[in-house]
Design a protein around this motif. Structure first.
Motif, PDB file in Angstrom:
ATOM      1  N   VAL A  15     -31.995  13.762 -13.407  1.00  0.00           N
ATOM      2  CA  VAL A  15     -31.870  15.161 -13.869  1.00  0.00           C
ATOM      3  C   VAL A  15     -32.859  15.747 -14.435  1.00  0.00           C
ATOM      4  CG1 VAL A  15     -30.374  16.608 -15.384  1.00  0.00           C
ATOM      5  CG2 VAL A  15     -29.394  14.834 -14.191  1.00  0.00           C
ATOM      6  N   THR A  54     -36.575  17.460 -11.915  1.00  0.00           N
ATOM      7  CA  THR A  54     -37.588  19.005 -12.358  1.00  0.00           C
ATOM      8  C   THR A  54     -38.942  18.819 -12.481  1.00  0.00           C
ATOM      9  OG1 THR A  54     -35.215  19.424 -13.495  1.00  0.00           O
ATOM     10  CG2 THR A  54     -37.264  20.740 -14.031  1.00  0.00           C
ATOM     11  N   GLY A 104     -30.905  28.085  -8.763  1.00  0.00           N
ATOM     12  CA  GLY A 104     -30.975  26.976  -9.419  1.00  0.00           C
ATOM     13  C   GLY A 104     -29.679  26.783 -10.724  1.00  0.00           C
ATOM     14  N   SER A 105     -30.062  27.847 -11.417  1.00  0.00           N
ATOM     15  CA  SER A 105     -29.447  28.070 -12.803  1.00  0.00           C
ATOM     16  C   SER A 105     -27.931  27.992 -12.570  1.00  0.00           C
ATOM     17  CB  SER A 105     -29.836  28.866 -13.644  1.00  0.00           C
ATOM     18  OG  SER A 105     -31.138  28.917 -13.922  1.00  0.00           O
ATOM     19  N   THR A 136     -26.368  24.717 -11.531  1.00  0.00           N
ATOM     20  CA  THR A 136     -26.174  23.629 -12.240  1.00  0.00           C
ATOM     21  C   THR A 136     -24.947  24.043 -13.290  1.00  0.00           C
ATOM     22  OG1 THR A 136     -28.506  23.387 -12.083  1.00  0.00           O
ATOM     23  CG2 THR A 136     -27.276  22.289 -13.866  1.00  0.00           C
ATOM     24  N   SER A 162     -21.519  23.165 -11.795  1.00  0.00           N
ATOM     25  CA  SER A 162     -21.447  21.961 -11.403  1.00  0.00           C
ATOM     26  C   SER A 162     -21.082  20.814 -12.440  1.00  0.00           C
ATOM     27  CB  SER A 162     -22.682  21.384 -10.552  1.00  0.00           C
ATOM     28  OG  SER A 162     -23.064  22.144  -9.751  1.00  0.00           O
ATOM     29  N   VAL A 203     -26.026  18.879  -9.581  1.00  0.00           N
ATOM     30  CA  VAL A 203     -26.790  18.931 -10.802  1.00  0.00           C
ATOM     31  C   VAL A 203     -28.253  18.724 -10.485  1.00  0.00           C
ATOM     32  CG1 VAL A 203     -27.356  18.196 -12.821  1.00  0.00           C
ATOM     33  CG2 VAL A 203     -25.149  18.993 -12.397  1.00  0.00           C
ATOM     34  N   GLY A 243     -29.641  21.938  -8.199  1.00  0.00           N
ATOM     35  CA  GLY A 243     -29.793  22.932  -9.207  1.00  0.00           C
ATOM     36  C   GLY A 243     -31.216  22.581 -10.103  1.00  0.00           C
ATOM     37  N   ARG A 244     -31.185  21.439 -10.555  1.00  0.00           N
ATOM     38  CA  ARG A 244     -32.347  20.886 -11.490  1.00  0.00           C
ATOM     39  C   ARG A 244     -33.641  21.080 -10.298  1.00  0.00           C
ATOM     40  NH1 ARG A 244     -33.747  21.905 -16.236  1.00  0.00           N
ATOM     41  NH2 ARG A 244     -34.714  19.609 -16.433  1.00  0.00           N
ATOM     42  N   GLN A 253     -34.578  24.650 -10.355  1.00  0.00           N
ATOM     43  CA  GLN A 253     -35.207  25.093 -11.448  1.00  0.00           C
ATOM     44  C   GLN A 253     -36.623  24.813 -11.674  1.00  0.00           C
ATOM     45  OE1 GLN A 253     -32.357  23.601 -14.504  1.00  0.00           O
ATOM     46  NE2 GLN A 253     -31.886  25.904 -14.733  1.00  0.00           N
ATOM     47  N   HIS A 269     -22.731  23.205 -20.283  1.00  0.00           N
ATOM     48  CA  HIS A 269     -23.007  24.191 -19.408  1.00  0.00           C
ATOM     49  C   HIS A 269     -23.676  25.387 -19.880  1.00  0.00           C
ATOM     50  CE1 HIS A 269     -19.939  21.546 -17.054  1.00  0.00           C
ATOM     51  NE2 HIS A 269     -20.639  22.252 -16.254  1.00  0.00           N
ATOM     52  N   PHE A 298     -27.401  26.176 -18.955  1.00  0.00           N
ATOM     53  CA  PHE A 298     -27.730  26.855 -17.547  1.00  0.00           C
ATOM     54  C   PHE A 298     -27.140  28.104 -17.476  1.00  0.00           C
ATOM     55  CE2 PHE A 298     -27.150  22.107 -17.539  1.00  0.00           C
ATOM     56  CZ  PHE A 298     -28.629  21.632 -17.047  1.00  0.00           C
TER      57      PHE A 298
END
Length: 493
Positions: free
Chosen positions: A54, A58, A92-93, A96, A99, A105, A108-109, A112, A167, A170
């Protein structure tokens, strides 16, 4: 005339503020999940090894996105890439925030991280929209946000995570993305004109694969073991792909990265120094929080909570931004070369101070403020050196590669610091968990100081005066004089 007319329709200070805000929001993604990193396996119902991706994904996505975004900005226009990067951050935010399992996740990360492509494009654009007397300071301010966002993200994320659901981190980043998207779309002018050329899809793929495999090997080396075939297979495989990519790029007329420009002495040495200064910035961000959180029973640990750690680190982040105008004045008076070297020396001084100031949180905060001052000075000077020594049509690509080199430095710092901290361990109680010794922390500070001094030495290899080079102009080859790196631009009519 068209681009100047467009940029004149709104105050340049407003555009600079938007670019600073967008860059800071992108940099914030680096430290967004650090306060909940130890809880991620339980939150995502997965193993600790899987949960570590995670954070890693990124960093990888950001490292790949920055040079690619810079090249796309040179080809299709900087505003288009800024707006697209903000939209990617929003998507992306949202993914995440909605999720609770690992796979979405990670998606999404990664998005980001990809949004960090906003930063080098903003740095290259700010020089076009700022009036001459504000240009150096504006570049310094936007560049400094790369460190500021990461530093200030820690206390903000810790407060949100402790006060609300994880959460919420995000949802806040989604709200920031909406603002960045709206401001970039409505307030940032479409300056200049796009360059002709074809998108180098093979180059993007080769760079992405090579960097991803290499940085995975470096970032996971401590977990997999530095004697592991997997670790060295990734590092060796990544280097092999990047070597083949370089050969391919040298043969293309419309390459993703002009490696011949990157090999110019001012650019090459600045990018090499960027690795070492990026290393120095991340090293203190990793080591100081662990020392602050170490149990007091060790005799040297300071027993601080995650939120308290963030608050102790926050002044350093603010100091990075405060140093931007100082760096700007130094660039105008002494040149970007000397300014970057001074920043590296100040960063080194912060590490040497930390060797002797481990007794209380406020002492470590003081050492961190000094180190971050050096980062702020150095980060603000680097893009000026790059922009002064690459053709205008490669400004975005040049700054993107420089940002990539900083990212390689920060990723390497994570691996090296983890190896050093685990090289000297002690048990608080028989059969209990092992934690780094005081000597391990001191060794980390010493390595950080030496890396920063090496960065200063390499910076001084940048020539005081560059020669003349041919810079492609519209339909013809033009000979343009190369200014002293970091010197003020000549007045334009």
């Amino acid at each position: 005339m068209g681009s100047r007319t467009q940029s004149a329709t709104r105050p340049s200070s407003l555009v600079i503020a938007v670019l600073c805000f967008g860059s800071m929001a992108g940099a914030l993604m680096q430290s967004l999940v650090i306060p909940i990193q130890s809880e991620l396996p339980a939150l995502l119902s997965t193993s600790a090894s899987n949960a570590s991706w995670v954070v890693t994904v990124t960093l990888l996505a950001g490292a790949i996105a920055m040079p690619v975004a810079g090249r796309l900005a040179d080809m299709y226009g900087k505003k288009h890439v800024l707006v697209t990067s903000a939209a990617v951050l929003l998507v992306g935010s949202l993914i995440t925030a909605l999720s609770s399992t690992l796979a979405p996740v990670l998606v999404g990360r990664a998005l980001q991280g990809a949004a960090m492509g906003y930063i080098p494009v903003a740095i290259s654009l700010v020089r076009e929209v700022a009036p001459p007397h504000l240009r150096t300071g504006a570049v310094a301010a936007v560049s400094a946000t790369l460190g500021v966002g990461g530093a200030l993200g820690l206390p903000l994320a810790a407060w949100i995570a402790q006060s609300y659901s994880w959460h919420g981190l995000f949802w806040v980043s989604a709200a920031l993305a909406v603002l960045v998207l709206a401001f970039s779309w409505l307030l940032v002018p479409a300056t200049g004109s796009a360059r002709s050329g074809r998108l180098d899809g093979v180059g993007i793929l080769g760079l992405s694969v090579g960097l991803a495999v290499l940085l995975v090997g470096v970032s996971k080396g401590s977990g997999w073991g530095w004697g592991s075939a997997t670790t060295w297979g990734c590092i060796g495989g990544g280097l092999a792909v990047l070597l083949a990519w370089g050969v391919y790029e040298l043969r293309r007329r419309s390459a993703l990265v002009d490696l011949r420009t990157m090999a110019l002495r001012p650019v090459l040495f600045t990018n090499t120094a960027a690795v070492l200064i990026g290393f120095g910035m991340m090293a203190q961000s990793i080591v100081v929080p662990q020392l602050l959180q170490a149990p007091e029973a060790t005799g040297y640990g300071l027993g601080q909570s995650i939120l308290a750690v963030g608050l102790w680190m926050a002044p350093g982040g603010l100091m990075m931004m405060a140093m931007a105008p100082v760096s700007s004045r130094m660039i105008r008076r002494y040149g970007a070369r000397i300014t970057l070297a001074v920043g590296a020396v100040v960063l080194s001084a912060g590490y040497f101070m930390a060797l002797f100031l481990m007794g209380s949180p406020w002492q470590l905060m003081l050492a961190t403020i000094v180190a971050c001052s050096g980062v702020g000075i150095g980060y603000a000077a680097m893009p000026t050196l790059i922009l002064d020594n690459v053709p205008a049509g490669e400004a975005g690509s040049g700054v993107g590669v420089n940002s990539l080199m900083r990212a390689i430095g920060t990723t390497t710092a994570g691996a090296v610091m983890a190896a050093l901290l685990t090289s000297q361990l002690q048990e608080l109680a028989p059969g209990g968990p092992s934690i780094p010794t005081s000597g391990a922390f001191q060794l980390c500070f010493l390595v950080g100081a030496v890396a920063a001094l090496a960065g200063a030495a390499i910076t001084l290899l940048v020539p005081r005066e560059a020669g003349r080079r041919a810079v492609p102009g519209p339909g013809a080859e033009q000979e343009l004089p190369i200014r002293k790196a970091g010197s003020p631009e000549p007045a334009r009519s």
